[in-house]
Design a protein around this motif. Structure first.
Motif, PDB file in Angstrom:
ATOM      1  N   LEU A 201       0.846  -1.184   0.000  1.00 34.80           N
ATOM      2  CA  LEU A 201       0.000   0.000   0.000  1.00 34.80           C
ATOM      3  C   LEU A 201       0.886   1.239   0.000  1.00 34.80           C
ATOM      4  O   LEU A 201       1.810   1.362   0.806  1.00 34.80           O
TER       5      LEU A 201
ATOM      6  N   LEU B 237      -6.816  -4.210   2.605  1.00 38.81           N
ATOM      7  CA  LEU B 237      -6.993  -3.335   1.458  1.00 38.81           C
ATOM      8  C   LEU B 237      -8.316  -3.671   0.780  1.00 38.81           C
ATOM      9  O   LEU B 237      -8.630  -4.839   0.547  1.00 38.81           O
ATOM     10  N   ILE B 238      -9.093  -2.627   0.503  1.00 39.24           N
ATOM     11  CA  ILE B 238     -10.358  -2.785  -0.219  1.00 39.24           C
ATOM     12  C   ILE B 238     -10.194  -2.170  -1.607  1.00 39.24           C
ATOM     13  O   ILE B 238      -9.765  -1.020  -1.737  1.00 39.24           O
ATOM     14  N   GLU B 239     -10.533  -2.940  -2.615  1.00 40.81           N
ATOM     15  CA  GLU B 239     -10.533  -2.426  -3.991  1.00 40.81           C
ATOM     16  C   GLU B 239     -11.839  -2.801  -4.664  1.00 40.81           C
ATOM     17  O   GLU B 239     -12.236  -3.974  -4.647  1.00 40.81           O
ATOM     18  N   ASN B 240     -12.503  -1.789  -5.201  1.00 42.59           N
ATOM     19  CA  ASN B 240     -13.774  -1.999  -5.897  1.00 42.59           C
ATOM     20  C   ASN B 240     -14.778  -2.797  -5.063  1.00 42.59           C
ATOM     21  O   ASN B 240     -15.453  -3.704  -5.553  1.00 42.59           O
TER      22      ASN B 240
ATOM     23  N   ILE C  48     -16.445   1.374  -1.222  1.00 40.58           N
ATOM     24  CA  ILE C  48     -15.072   1.881  -1.351  1.00 40.58           C
ATOM     25  C   ILE C  48     -14.405   1.358  -2.632  1.00 40.58           C
ATOM     26  O   ILE C  48     -14.357   0.148  -2.867  1.00 40.58           O
ATOM     27  N   LYS C  49     -13.877   2.280  -3.417  1.00 35.07           N
ATOM     28  CA  LYS C  49     -13.124   1.887  -4.618  1.00 35.07           C
ATOM     29  C   LYS C  49     -11.695   1.509  -4.255  1.00 35.07           C
ATOM     30  O   LYS C  49     -11.144   0.536  -4.775  1.00 35.07           O
ATOM     31  N   CYS C  50     -11.073   2.294  -3.396  1.00 33.41           N
ATOM     32  CA  CYS C  50      -9.728   1.971  -2.911  1.00 33.41           C
ATOM     33  C   CYS C  50      -9.584   2.554  -1.514  1.00 33.41           C
ATOM     34  O   CYS C  50      -9.573   3.780  -1.340  1.00 33.41           O
ATOM     35  N   GLY C  51      -9.507   1.681  -0.529  1.00 32.73           N
ATOM     36  CA  GLY C  51      -9.432   2.148   0.846  1.00 32.73           C
ATOM     37  C   GLY C  51      -9.001   1.039   1.788  1.00 32.73           C
ATOM     38  O   GLY C  51      -8.555  -0.023   1.364  1.00 32.73           O
ATOM     39  N   ILE C  52      -9.190   1.292   3.082  1.00 35.67           N
ATOM     40  CA  ILE C  52      -8.672   0.398   4.122  1.00 35.67           C
ATOM     41  C   ILE C  52      -9.784   0.007   5.089  1.00 35.67           C
ATOM     42  O   ILE C  52     -10.642   0.826   5.436  1.00 35.67           O
TER      43      ILE C  52
ATOM     44  N   TYR D 195      -6.739   7.854   2.409  1.00 40.06           N
ATOM     45  CA  TYR D 195      -7.669   6.832   1.928  1.00 40.06           C
ATOM     46  C   TYR D 195      -8.964   6.887   2.724  1.00 40.06           C
ATOM     47  O   TYR D 195      -8.955   7.247   3.917  1.00 40.06           O
TER      48      TYR D 195
ATOM     49  N   ILE E 275      -9.123  -7.368  -0.602  1.00 42.82           N
ATOM     50  CA  ILE E 275      -8.093  -7.981  -1.450  1.00 42.82           C
ATOM     51  C   ILE E 275      -7.087  -8.772  -0.631  1.00 42.82           C
ATOM     52  O   ILE E 275      -6.662  -9.859  -1.016  1.00 42.82           O
TER      53      ILE E 275
END
Length: 437
Positions: free
Chosen positions: A213, A381-384, A350-354, A218, A388
């Motif tokens: 990261l 990590l969060i994506e879309n 969240i598109k990109c976050g924690i 974020y 992840i």
């Protein structure tokens, strides 16, 4: 010696008209597992008495577990009053107290042998998933009695129970180490350790993949489990003792909007069988529900009798102590009102976050000013809208007052973690020190 507290009260009244006696007795039994094995079964009993007097306008205090010489306890309390703090209060009379259930007979009747079985079963459940896990577990139960008497005629006895269960699973993989702890505590019987094992195992599964990261700002979702570190600033700021010392950042701010209008925080000692509930505090003041913040507005501070007297106000029923100490303002159960967004929807948004579930450290930097800087012990990590993998060796930092004015949403369900019941929070932007080159 039976009724030692009455004899102490009687003897002390010969020397001063302002006397308070607190008597406590109790027993705890606990089972502890370490490194996947039973370590010990322990029984601990305590019995003690504390005496507080006001003599010539000053507070004296003494305590003992030796009941053979009550006259010595009285003499020590009177002697200490010569150098004690000037009293800003008088002891309260008998009052009408709310009915709050703090005793569960099932706790006393539950066999300690079953606690051993619960611990073994929980560890076996974890090892069935991965035999390399190192598990520690604890199951403890207790019961006790507190009696409070004073020279104003107050005489109240409270019997209570307590239970705590928890498990910690340690996973070592090369240079990577992750320890996940789950559990609960209350005054009612709690025996379902397996649900905490399942939560920890699910977290370990999500954390298998480690991701990098970059440092930056974020959106962050903080679970109910990790919210304590952020709430601690508000708890410290609303504590009357820090207010008295001039150390609270919330001094002279009653009625002011401090944080997001969606945030309401309460101290509530009147919840049946909650971890820190009581019908009357340790000074004889009735328990109550005290709003700290309502719709973001600072409503109250918490006080014991002495601190309230110094600050020219009334006790909020938060005199906290055992027999061996004098009272100070302390919280009972902290409740944060829920919002309207499900936890899963927060993640999906969240598109990109924690996602932060565990932190290391109690909030370094200037906690009273709201500054925090903590390592993410367990975060993802969060994506879309999808988790992840685990982010490791990362840190979040900022200011709590800014953070609580930077809220996207509050969760629609609250969870108990110890004596705190709080929903997850979704913050718009938090500074994250990443681990990517």
């Amino acid at each position: 010696m039976d009724k030692i507290e009455e004899k102490i009260l009687e003897q002390a009244l010969k020397h001063t008209a302002h006397v308070e006696v607190i008597y406590e007795e109790g027993e705890t039994r606990s089972v502890s597992f370490e490194n996947n094995k039973l370590k010990y079964i322990n029984t601990k009993s305590v019995r003690g008495v504390g005496l507080r007097v006001i003599k010539d306008g000053r507070i004296g205090f003494s305590c003992t577990t030796d009941f053979r010489k009550p006259e010595k306890l009285v003499a020590n309390a009177l002697e200490s009053a010569e150098f004690g703090q000037i009293a800003a209060f008088d002891f309260p009379p008998q009052n009408n107290y709310p009915h709050v259930t703090v005793f569960d007979r099932d706790v006393i009747d539950f066999p300690i042998e079953k606690c051993v079985s619960i611990g073994k079963e929980a560890i076996e459940r974890a090892l069935a998933v991965d035999s390399g896990y190192e598990c520690s577990a604890g199951i403890g139960k207790g019961h006790g009695k507190q009696r409070l008497l004073n020279s104003k005629g107050l005489d109240i006895t409270i019997e209570s129970t307590s239970v705590g269960i928890g498990i910690e699973i340690l996973h070592i993989k090369g240079q990577s180490l992750l320890s996940i702890g789950e559990g609960e505590s209350s005054k009612r019987l709690a025996t379902d350790l397996n649900k905490h094992v399942d939560k920890a195992l699910n977290d370990l599964k999500l954390a298998k993949k480690e991701v990098k990261l970059k440092t930056g700002d974020y959106p962050v979702v903080v679970t109910a489990k990790a919210m304590d570190v952020f709430l601690s600033t508000f708890e410290a700021g609303c504590n009357g003792k820090l207010l008295q010392k001039g150390a609270s950042p919330l001094t002279n701010r009653l009625g002011e909007k401090i944080i997001d209008a969606r945030v309401s925080i309460y101290d509530d000692a009147t919840i049946d069988l909650a971890d820190m509930s009581y019908p009357v505090d340790s000074e004889g003041v009735p328990a109550r529900r005290t709003p700290l913040f309502e719709k973001g507005v600072l409503k109250n501070y918490i006080f014991d009798l002495q601190t309230a007297g110094i600050m020219k106000t009334q006790s909020t029923g938060n005199g906290n102590r055992g027999f061996s100490s004098q009272p100070s303002p302390g919280y009972s159960n902290i409740l944060v009102e829920t919002g309207d967004m499900p936890f899963d929807s927060m993640v999906k948004d969240i598109k990109c976050g924690i996602l932060v579930d565990q932190v290391l450290g109690g909030g370094q930097s200037n906690v009273l000013a709201g500054e925090f800087s903590v390592n993410i012990d367990l975060g993802y990590l969060i994506e879309n809208g999808e988790i992840i993998g685990r982010v490791k060796d990362c840190m979040i930092a900022g200011n709590v007052f800014d953070l609580f004015n930077n809220i996207v949403a509050i969760g629609d369900r609250a969870e108990w973690h110890g004596s705190t019941k709080v929903p997850p929070f979704y913050f718009k932007s938090v500074n994250v020190a990443g681990n990517a080159d």
